[in-house]
Design a protein around this motif. Structure first.
Motif, PDB file in Angstrom:
ATOM      1  N   GLY A  30      29.318   4.306  35.654  1.00 29.25           N
ATOM      2  CA  GLY A  30      29.237   3.589  36.920  1.00 29.25           C
ATOM      3  C   GLY A  30      27.921   3.902  37.603  1.00 29.25           C
ATOM      4  N   ARG A  31      27.817   3.489  38.864  1.00 25.61           N
ATOM      5  CA  ARG A  31      26.591   3.710  39.625  1.00 25.61           C
ATOM      6  C   ARG A  31      26.930   4.184  41.024  1.00 25.61           C
ATOM      7  N   LYS A  87      38.073  -3.305  41.378  1.00 28.42           N
ATOM      8  CA  LYS A  87      37.185  -2.217  40.950  1.00 28.42           C
ATOM      9  C   LYS A  87      36.913  -1.370  42.189  1.00 28.42           C
ATOM     10  N   SER A  98      32.484   3.571  42.464  1.00 30.78           N
ATOM     11  CA  SER A  98      32.257   4.672  41.521  1.00 30.78           C
ATOM     12  C   SER A  98      32.072   5.963  42.292  1.00 30.78           C
ATOM     13  N   THR A 112      34.221  -1.640  29.069  1.00 31.62           N
ATOM     14  CA  THR A 112      33.593  -2.273  30.224  1.00 31.62           C
ATOM     15  C   THR A 112      34.577  -3.317  30.730  1.00 31.62           C
ATOM     16  N   TRP A 165      39.729   1.563  38.202  1.00 33.78           N
ATOM     17  CA  TRP A 165      40.088   0.152  38.160  1.00 33.78           C
ATOM     18  C   TRP A 165      41.580   0.007  38.462  1.00 33.78           C
ATOM     19  N   GLU A 195      22.824   6.047  37.832  1.00 38.74           N
ATOM     20  CA  GLU A 195      23.715   5.240  37.011  1.00 38.74           C
ATOM     21  C   GLU A 195      24.066   6.025  35.762  1.00 38.74           C
ATOM     22  N   TYR A 218      32.309   8.330  37.421  1.00 41.46           N
ATOM     23  CA  TYR A 218      33.423   7.566  36.879  1.00 41.46           C
ATOM     24  C   TYR A 218      33.768   6.423  37.833  1.00 41.46           C
ATOM     25  N   THR A 219      34.438   5.430  37.277  1.00 45.38           N
ATOM     26  CA  THR A 219      34.871   4.268  38.049  1.00 45.38           C
ATOM     27  C   THR A 219      36.364   4.090  37.840  1.00 45.38           C
TER      28      THR A 219
END
Length: 135
Positions: free
Chosen positions: A106-107, A64, A67, A120, A83, A112, A80-81
């Motif tokens: 995301g955070r 991961k 973010s 998820t 992966w 957040e 956004y995150t």
């Protein structure tokens, strides 16, 4: 009068906590701002997902990435995150042995973003991906 009520360890803890607070050493967590967002898409069945996907693959989430946050053309905050997925099997299309996918949410710091209709993911999770390139 207070003798016997507090142990030496308790008094030492209170003194240490008071010293840390007065020195400003203890970090107080900032309040989290939560943004709810939906990229709502029409419900699609598996045959439709298969037809519209550029690639379909099975893999495992291996990482991961942090973010990221930006402000879009409508001056709305977007987080956004990304992966990293290790591809184990290609069902349709071509892909490298590792691909990076992006999900909304995301955070970043105290902000957040929650996108209820986004997957998820968790590192180590096995996934079946129907992929398309967003413009």
């Amino acid at each position: 009068m207070l003798k016997g009520i507090f142990t030496k360890r308790t008094v030492l803890g209170i003194v240490l906590l008071t010293a840390l607070l007065s020195a400003g050493v203890l970090y107080v967590m900032p309040q989290v701002q939560t943004i709810n967002r939906s990229g709502l898409q029409a419900a699609t069945d598996v045959p439709e997902l298969s037809r519209s996907a550029k690639a379909i693959m099975v893999g495992a989430v291996v990482d991961k990435l942090p973010s990221r946050k930006f402000v879009d053309e409508h001056e709305e905050t977007i987080i956004y995150t990304e992966w990293v997925v290790g591809v184990q099997r290609r069902v349709k299309g071509e892909a490298a042995d590792r691909i990076t996918i992006r999900t909304l949410g995301g955070r970043v710091g105290p902000t957040e973003m929650v996108a209820e209709d986004q997957p998820t993911l968790q590192v180590g999770e096995r996934v079946l991906l129907f992929l398309r390139h967003d413009q």
